[in-house]
Design a protein around this motif. Structure first.
Motif, PDB file in Angstrom:
ATOM      1  N   GLU A 150       0.832  -1.206   0.000  1.00  0.00           N
ATOM      2  CA  GLU A 150       0.000   0.000   0.000  1.00  0.00           C
ATOM      3  C   GLU A 150       0.866   1.255   0.000  1.00  0.00           C
ATOM      4  OE1 GLU A 150      -2.485  -0.437   3.389  1.00  0.00           O
ATOM      5  OE2 GLU A 150      -3.919  -1.780   2.377  1.00  0.00           O
TER       6      GLU A 150
ATOM      7  N   ASN B 236       2.149   2.022  -3.301  1.00  0.00           N
ATOM      8  CA  ASN B 236       1.085   2.179  -4.311  1.00  0.00           C
ATOM      9  C   ASN B 236       1.097   1.050  -5.336  1.00  0.00           C
ATOM     10  OD1 ASN B 236       0.033   4.635  -3.291  1.00  0.00           O
ATOM     11  ND2 ASN B 236       1.741   5.734  -4.244  1.00  0.00           N
ATOM     12  N   TYR B 237       1.300  -0.173  -4.851  1.00  0.00           N
ATOM     13  CA  TYR B 237       1.289  -1.325  -5.750  1.00  0.00           C
ATOM     14  C   TYR B 237      -0.134  -1.586  -6.230  1.00  0.00           C
ATOM     15  CZ  TYR B 237       1.460  -6.140  -7.409  1.00  0.00           C
ATOM     16  OH  TYR B 237       1.338  -7.283  -8.162  1.00  0.00           O
ATOM     17  N   ALA B 238      -0.289  -1.851  -7.508  1.00  0.00           N
ATOM     18  CA  ALA B 238      -1.588  -2.207  -8.078  1.00  0.00           C
ATOM     19  C   ALA B 238      -1.495  -3.592  -8.677  1.00  0.00           C
ATOM     20  CB  ALA B 238      -1.995  -1.206  -9.166  1.00  0.00           C
TER      21      ALA B 238
END
Length: 359
Positions: free
Chosen positions: A43, A46-48
């Motif tokens: 998180e 900002n891992y997607a």
């Protein structure tokens, strides 16, 4: 863009462990502390997930697009069937959120100018299409998605609910309540014509299930080409039979409205003399006297998902996808469940308003 390898390095675990944690693998043996560290690190960086990255890319594709909404009902016909209003509103609201332009086309007579479809980035077709109309849509659409319909084959993306399965669950439920004289009124699917008047999916399922149960009576299955008065006329005719049904299942809520009128005119009471159940759960269903038991079909979600499927195609997906949503039976006053049946937690669960069977 941050990678799984970078998260693994930051936490001090293997890339495989990070992947299994982020994909919610229940078989992975790892401490709660380590699992939390992986999630918090992902998180913070900002891992997607690939799925979320694809969705974000698809949404970006939708900005500024022109999407043709082709409807098999004209505006007046659509207003008479709030279910399809819901499907259309789902399409329009999703396009509005994506800042895509919607061009409406009503395919209810002579085909409109093909350039309308050809000039659009993609087409969402609402309703049922056969023969020349179906081929016309296929010929002039760059990308084509069907909402509330799945034509034969696997050429296009489709999104709908399984009304055959819903009918089976509805019949099992009312049978468990003790009903045996179960009537059905519906419409004739125009594609199959007069030689196969029972081809509509709910009707076909009703006949098959009732036949297997040893309960099918042709006198209690009545269909006709759909008109605004079909529910009233068919219910009136069925109630005139020497041995009418104890419960009437209608193909949709509009037909149920007509059936209510016929029942009241005959001097019968709902549900004391005859129960009623239906499909769609349009807004007015809960305000009838008594409120109508009906299968809830997610009309707006079907419309929204059709747009999402189109965006996925525009983002590069090549394989056709079929999305089938579940349904739920919303029990209201028109079909009361006997106390001994209502207490069977494995079959029926308590919910408001009335009782619901999850889809």
């Amino acid at each position: 863009m941050v990678t799984i390898k970078e998260i693994a390095s930051a936490v001090g675990v293997s890339s495989a462990t990070v992947s299994r944690v982020l994909n919610y693998d229940p078989t992975l043996s790892i401490s709660t502390r380590k699992r939390q560290a992986i999630v918090e690190t992902a998180e913070a960086l900002n891992y997607a997930t690939p799925r979320n990255r694809s969705r974000a890319a698809a949404q970006a594709v939708g900005v500024g697009l022109k999407i043709a909404l082709v409807h098999f009902l004209d505006p007046a016909q659509e207003l008479a069937d709030p279910y399809y209003v819901g499907v259309r509103l789902g399409i329009e609201s999703r396009c509005q959120a994506l800042k895509s332009e919607v061009v409406k086309v009503f395919l209810t007579g002579n085909p409109p100018e093909a350039t309308i479809l050809e000039g659009a980035s993609g087409v969402v077709a609402v309703g049922h299409y056969y023969g020349d109309e179906l081929e016309w849509l296929r010929r002039h659409s760059r990308h084509l998605v069907f909402a509330d319909y799945a034509p034969a084959g696997d050429m296009e993306d489709t999104v709908l609910s399984d009304v055959s399965l819903a009918m089976t669950r509805l019949l099992k439920a009312v049978h468990a309540m003790g009903y045996r004289r179960i009537g059905f009124i519906g419409w004739i699917d125009a594609f199959y014509g007069p030689d196969n008047i029972h081809s509509e999916r709910r009707c076909r399922t009703y006949i098959d299930w009732m036949t297997r149960a040893g309960l099918y009576d042709p006198e209690l299955c009545m269909v006709e080409p759909m008109t605004p008065d079909s529910g009233y006329k068919l219910a009136k005719a069925m109630l005139s039979k020497p041995n009418p049904p104890k419960i009437l299942i209608t193909c949709n809520d509009n037909m149920a409205l007509g059936a209510y009128r016929a029942i009241h005119e005959t001097g019968l009471r709902i549900p004391e003399d005859i129960a009623v159940a239906s499909f769609n759960d349009i807004p007015v269903a809960q305000f009838l006297g008594p409120p109508l038991s009906t299968v809830k079909i997610p009309a707006e979600l079907i419309g929204e998902t059709a747009v999402d499927l189109l965006l996925e195609r525009l983002s590069g997906r090549e394989v056709a996808k079929k999305v089938v949503f579940g349904t739920e039976i919303v029990w209201r006053g028109s079909t009361p469940a006997p106390a001994e049946t209502a207490n069977k937690a494995d079959d029926i669960v308590s919910a408001e308003p009335g009782l619901k069977i999850p889809g």
